[in-house]
Each structure stands twice: as C-alpha cells, then as structure tokens.
Scaffold this motif. Structure first.
Motif, short mmCIF file in Angstrom:
data_model
loop_
_atom_site.label_atom_id
_atom_site.label_comp_id
_atom_site.label_asym_id
_atom_site.label_seq_id
_atom_site.Cartn_x
_atom_site.Cartn_y
_atom_site.Cartn_z
N HIS A 71 6.45 -11.05 -1.86
CA HIS A 71 5.33 -10.29 -1.56
C HIS A 71 3.99 -11.02 -1.46
O HIS A 71 3.39 -11.41 -0.70
N ARG A 118 1.27 1.06 12.13
CA ARG A 118 1.36 1.58 10.91
C ARG A 118 2.72 2.25 10.79
O ARG A 118 3.06 2.82 11.43
N GLU A 120 5.23 4.60 8.22
CA GLU A 120 5.36 5.15 6.96
C GLU A 120 6.80 5.03 6.55
O GLU A 120 7.03 5.15 5.18
N ARG A 123 6.60 1.68 4.77
CA ARG A 123 5.95 2.11 3.36
C ARG A 123 6.61 2.82 2.20
O ARG A 123 6.23 2.87 1.29
N ASN A 124 7.58 3.41 2.81
CA ASN A 124 8.56 4.23 1.84
C ASN A 124 9.62 3.81 1.42
O ASN A 124 10.66 4.51 0.53
N TRP A 128 9.97 -0.83 -2.89
CA TRP A 128 8.59 -1.03 -3.04
C TRP A 128 8.33 -0.53 -4.61
O TRP A 128 7.42 -0.93 -5.38
N THR A 188 -0.67 -0.40 -0.23
CA THR A 188 0.03 -0.57 0.50
C THR A 188 1.39 -0.05 0.88
O THR A 188 2.12 -0.40 1.95
N ASN A 189 1.97 0.82 -0.02
CA ASN A 189 3.18 1.65 0.04
C ASN A 189 2.80 2.89 -0.73
O ASN A 189 1.77 3.08 -1.21
N ASN A 190 3.92 3.59 -0.88
CA ASN A 190 3.67 4.91 -1.29
C ASN A 190 4.60 5.01 -2.62
O ASN A 190 4.54 6.25 -3.29
N TYR A 204 -6.34 2.95 4.84
CA TYR A 204 -5.98 1.54 5.36
C TYR A 204 -6.93 0.70 4.14
O TYR A 204 -8.14 0.81 4.19
N LEU A 224 2.06 -2.07 6.69
CA LEU A 224 1.72 -1.72 5.46
C LEU A 224 0.49 -0.98 5.48
O LEU A 224 0.09 -0.40 4.60
N GLY A 225 -0.14 -0.98 6.47
CA GLY A 225 -1.50 -0.23 6.67
C GLY A 225 -2.56 -1.07 6.25
O GLY A 225 -3.58 -0.54 5.66
#
Length: 442
Positions: A71, A118, A120, A123-124, A128, A188-190, A204, A224-225
């Motif tokens: 990363h 973006r 999701e 990001r999910n 992560w 940048t992730n949930n 963002y 990743l937003g």
C-alpha cells in the motif's frame, strides 16, 4: 509425581497445623484439593495454549506487513506495472485505449467527477481490515455528525436515491506525519468503521495533483475515494454534497514529524476556511478539526529541520573549541554533519517549493525484522473527530458577498479552539501525558 503423594501431603499438613485449626484429616483434604485445583488449572492453561498456534500469529503478522508495504509503495508498483504491460504485445490494444482515454485525456481527478470512479466494492474488500489492524487505526468522535445524504424511497418509480438533507463537511486533519497514515489508510476504506461512525457522509481524501500523473496508480487512488486538492475540483465536489478531508499542514509539516512531538503548521493555513465560506448554501457547511494521535510515532525521522536553530550555535562552539587541538577531529566531524544536514534540508525544501512534496529520511522496521527498514512501526493511531463548526457569514453579509479577511480570521480562530478541545480529549482518554503538548509553530 511422588512428591504429590497423599501420605507426604498429610505429613506436611500435620506439621503445620495449629490446635485451633482444622483437624488433620480436614487439613489433608483441603491441601489435596488445593493441589488438584492447581493441577487442573495447569492442565487447562496447557490446553488453552495448545489452541494458540504461533504460526498463525506469525503468518497474519507477515501478511499485514506485506500489505502495508504494498500500500505504501503502490505508486512505484503501479508505475512498474504500466511499463511492464507495454512489453506484452497481447495487451497493446488495452494499453493504447487506457493511455489515451483513461490517462492522457482524462480530467476526472480535477473536474469534480471523482465520484464516477469511486468504488464502494473496492473500499469494502476484507483485506483492508488486515491493513488497519497492523497499527491499529481507530476512529473516535466527540459528537455525532448530521448525515449529509439520506436514502429516500421513491414510491412512484419504486426506486431509492441519495438526497441531500444535511450539511457538508470539510475535515482538517493534523498532523501530516510522514505520509498521513491516519488518512491514507484509515479514510480510504471502510475497515476502520467510517460508514457506521458517520452514515450518510461521503468523504473524499485530497492530495497533490502530481500523484495522479502516475498511470494505474491514479485509478487505484480514485477507486479509494481520493481526489486532487485543486480548489475548483473541491468546490465542484462540495456542490454535489460530498465532504472532503484536507491534511492542512502539508509537506512542511512532514519534516517535523518525530516520535513524541506534536508540532503543526496552522497559523498561515487558512485556505480551507475560505473554501468553506465560499461553499455555504442553504443546507450549510461545517469544518471539523481532526487529530491523529500517534501519527508522528510510527516512523523515526532523521531530522534536518533543526539545523537552522543550531547552526550558529555549532559554528560558535566550533570556532571556540578549534583552538584546542585535542578536539579538532570532533569539530571537523561536527561541521561536516552540519553541512550534510544543510544540503539535505535545502534539497527537501527545493522539492517542497517546486513540486509541493518532499522526502523526509525515515528509519523504521523491516518486513521480516524489527531493526531496520522502511515499514512503519506497529503503534496505534487514534483519529479523533472534533465538534462540527458551522460556518456562516458575519456582519449581515449574504452568501454571494465577497469573502473578507476578518471573517476568515474569525472562523480560523474558532477552528484552532476546536482543535485544542480535540487535543485535550485525546490526551486524557489515551493517557498521552508523556507526549509533547500540541504546538502550533507557524
């Protein structure tokens, strides 16, 4: 074992008993029961330890380290992937299309269209969570934030859509640290729990535009937003009801990121307040001070920033001590070190002034060792969100009136007060009394 036989236990109990104590038989039974309980606990502990597989812990730790390395070094990895892809003729049709329409002529990161790229789903992804738990990174808040967007059901079309119902937010993050890990990994992730902590707030992360000049890497960031910190781009996103996070201190602050310190650059950073004033609408806009406790602790830094304060002192000491020949070699070495620091510092400031980023020299741990490398240390980063400060026009001015310096200064001071409130909360909650106090130096 022979030493635990009932006869020996009974003899020991008889010798130690007193007239007013239990009878011999009761004492013997009690001691035997005590030993049986101890043996039982010992066997339970052994059985429990059998279920803990050290190899699983080691494997998880290694996977986390590799994920952090990938990363943090993704800009190099994706750049190499781009050039390697051109070496495979079968990929040329895709590479030609990508290079022309997704790289050279694509303006998505700067024209307020980042929401289109973006993802999701991305990001999910489960991995992560491993990345977050490496440090770990946790999110905390002093107060709930009203949702910006809500899912509204359309009974006619039998569909649902996001509708703006509340204020949009500009989050100011401090300190920058080396790479603003609390933001670049936690926002940048949930996996850290953003969606559950702040439902209805689409945030963002902003960064320098030159990071979007690297092919493939730019797509990774947008998924990743992440978007650019270009003012026009930010205003367009805010107009759509999105929220943004800005690392206020910037590259200048990264040169001061040392373990145990909490020095930030803020007095002259007022652009995000002016942006908030320019983005006011009927639903409102709020600025939120955010502090990442532990951000500066995950890397050891070779400091070149302090030589400005100490150069004259060292020079005076050198001129005085040089009169003593026994110290001559030490003075030469000290002066050489000062010159090296000055050369590195001038190069770092050249990068900052010319390109907006710089290169702090870090010393930390490795992937498979704890002594030397470029990976951050496993130290917790607690990101604390302060109370929202609703921005309004002062002195009866209307939304479209010209922004004045007195308004910017007023809300900037309110922001500083809110940031100190965040600091006091985090310092007491996380017991950080051994840390340097928060200091705004510029």
């Amino acid at each position: 074992m022979e030493s635990n036989s009932p006869s020996k236990i009974s003899k020991t109990a008889n010798c130690r008993s007193k007239p007013n104590d239990l009878t011999d038989s009761d004492s013997s039974d009690s001691t035997a029961s005590s030993i049986e309980i101890k043996v039982h606990h010992k066997h339970s502990e052994v059985n429990r330890m059998k279920h803990v597989n050290p190899s699983n812990i080691s494997l998880k730790s290694s996977i986390q380290s590799i994920l952090v390395l990938l990363h943090n070094a993704s800009i190099i990895m994706f750049c190499a992937m781009f050039f390697l892809a051109w070496c495979i003729p079968y990929l040329w049709p895709f590479m030609i299309y990508y290079t022309l329409f997704k790289y050279l002529f694509d303006r998505t990161p700067v024209n307020g269209q980042s929401w289109k790229r973006r993802s999701e789903w991305f990001r999910n992804l489960p991995f992560w969570k491993l990345l977050i738990d490496y440090y770990p990174i946790s999110l905390h808040k002093l107060q709930d934030l009203s949702p910006t967007l809500e899912q509204i059901e359309d009974q006619v079309l039998r569909d649902s859509k996001l509708t703006r119902t509340g204020p949009k937010y500009i989050f100011g993050y401090h300190p920058h640290g080396i790479i603003a890990t609390g933001v670049s990994t936690g926002f940048t992730n949930n996996a850290a729990g953003w969606t559950s902590l702040f439902p209805g707030i689409l945030c963002y992360v902003t960064t320098l535009v030159n990071q979007f000049q690297v092919p493939f890497y730019r797509d990774y960031l947008m998924a990743l937003g992440v978007t650019t910190v270009v003012k026009r781009n930010l205003k367009l996103l805010l107009d759509r009801g999105a929220s943004i996070v800005i690392v206020v201190g910037g590259a200048r602050e990264s040169l001061m990121a040392k373990p145990g310190t909490n020095s930030i650059v803020l007095f002259r950073r007022k652009g995000f307040i002016r942006l908030a004033l320019e983005s006011i609408d009927e639903k409102g806009v709020c600025v939120v001070p955010v502090y990442g406790f532990g951000e500066n602790d995950i890397f050891n830094v070779f400091s070149t920033d302090e030589f400005i304060k100490s150069e004259k002192k060292n020079k005076d000491e050198g001129e005085f001590e040089s009169q003593n020949s026994s110290h001559h070699s030490n003075i030469v070495l000290k002066n050489l070190l000062v010159k090296i620091k000055k050369l590195i510092y001038n190069f770092q400031m050249f990068l900052k002034n010319r390109y907006g980023w710089t290169l702090p020299i870090v010393i930390s741990r490795g992937v498979f060792n704890h002594d030397f490398g470029i990976l951050p240390y496993r130290k917790p980063i607690r990101v604390v969100f302060g109370k929202p400060i609703k921005i309004t026009r002062l002195h009866g001015r209307k939304i479209d009136d010209e922004i004045t310096d007195d308004e910017v200064d007023y809300w900037h001071q309110k922001y500083i007060e809110g940031l100190y409130e965040v600091w006091d909360y985090g310092k007491n909650k996380f017991d950080l009394h051994d840390q340097q106090e928060l200091e705004i130096i510029q």
